[in-house]
Design a protein around this motif. Structure first.
Motif, short mmCIF file in Angstrom:
data_model
loop_
_atom_site.label_atom_id
_atom_site.label_comp_id
_atom_site.label_asym_id
_atom_site.label_seq_id
_atom_site.Cartn_x
_atom_site.Cartn_y
_atom_site.Cartn_z
N ALA A 20 0.83 -1.21 0.00
CA ALA A 20 0.00 0.00 0.00
C ALA A 20 0.87 1.26 0.00
N LEU A 21 1.93 1.26 0.79
CA LEU A 21 2.82 2.42 0.82
C LEU A 21 3.52 2.62 -0.53
N CYS A 22 3.93 1.52 -1.16
CA CYS A 22 4.57 1.62 -2.47
C CYS A 22 3.64 2.23 -3.51
N LEU A 23 2.37 1.90 -3.43
CA LEU A 23 1.42 2.41 -4.41
C LEU A 23 0.91 3.81 -4.07
N PRO A 26 3.76 7.61 -4.64
CA PRO A 26 3.83 8.49 -5.81
C PRO A 26 2.67 9.49 -5.89
N PHE A 27 1.49 9.08 -5.45
CA PHE A 27 0.36 10.00 -5.47
C PHE A 27 0.59 11.18 -4.54
N LEU A 31 0.87 15.00 -5.80
CA LEU A 31 -0.20 15.90 -5.41
C LEU A 31 0.26 17.02 -4.48
N TRP A 32 1.42 16.88 -3.88
CA TRP A 32 1.97 17.91 -3.02
C TRP A 32 2.82 18.86 -3.88
N SER A 60 8.26 5.66 -9.50
CA SER A 60 6.94 5.00 -9.49
C SER A 60 7.00 3.63 -10.15
N THR A 61 7.77 3.52 -11.22
CA THR A 61 7.94 2.23 -11.89
C THR A 61 8.58 1.23 -10.95
N ALA A 62 9.62 1.64 -10.26
CA ALA A 62 10.31 0.74 -9.33
C ALA A 62 9.39 0.36 -8.16
N LEU A 63 8.64 1.32 -7.64
CA LEU A 63 7.73 1.03 -6.52
C LEU A 63 6.59 0.11 -6.94
N THR A 64 6.06 0.32 -8.15
CA THR A 64 4.99 -0.55 -8.64
C THR A 64 5.50 -1.96 -8.87
N MET A 65 6.71 -2.09 -9.40
CA MET A 65 7.30 -3.42 -9.60
C MET A 65 7.53 -4.11 -8.25
#
Length: 83
Positions: A20-23, A26-27, A31-32, A60-65
Motif C-alpha cells: 500500500a505504501l509503495c502504491l 507516488p500520489f 499531489l503535493w 513509481s515504476t520501481a515502486l509498482t514493480m
C-alpha cells in the motif's frame, strides 16, 4: 448455532502495508505540488519542476514493480505455494 457462512475478513499483513505504501507514495509526491513548484535547482538546464516529475516516473515504476513482486509472494504464501 447459525448456519450462515463464515465471512472472511481481509488480512492486514506487513507485506500488504508495504504494498500500500509503495502504491500510495507516488500520489502523495505528485499531489503535493508546493514541494516541487520551483525552478531551482536545475539539472542540465532543466528546471526542478520538470526533472522532479520525470524522476518520479522512474521511482513509481520501481515502486509498482516492488509492490507487484510482494503481492505475488504474499499470494503464494496464502495459497500454500501452489502457484
Amino acid at each position: 448455532m447459525s448456519d450462515a457462512p463464515e465471512v472472511r475478513r481481509p488480512v492486514v499483513t506487513p507485506a500488504r502495508v508495504v504494498i500500500a505504501l509503495c502504491l500510495f507514495t507516488p500520489f502523495v509526491a505528485m499531489l503535493w505540488v508546493g514541494s516541487y513548484a520551483k525552478v531551482d535547482p536545475t539539472f542540465i538546464g532543466i528546471p526542478f519542476f520538470y526533472w522532479y516529475q520525470m524522476l518520479w516516473v522512474l521511482i513509481s515504476t520501481a515502486l509498482t514493480m516492488t509492490a507487484y513482486k510482494l503481492w505475488q509472494r504474499d499470494q503464494r504464501a496464502r495459497h500454500g505455494g501452489t502457484k
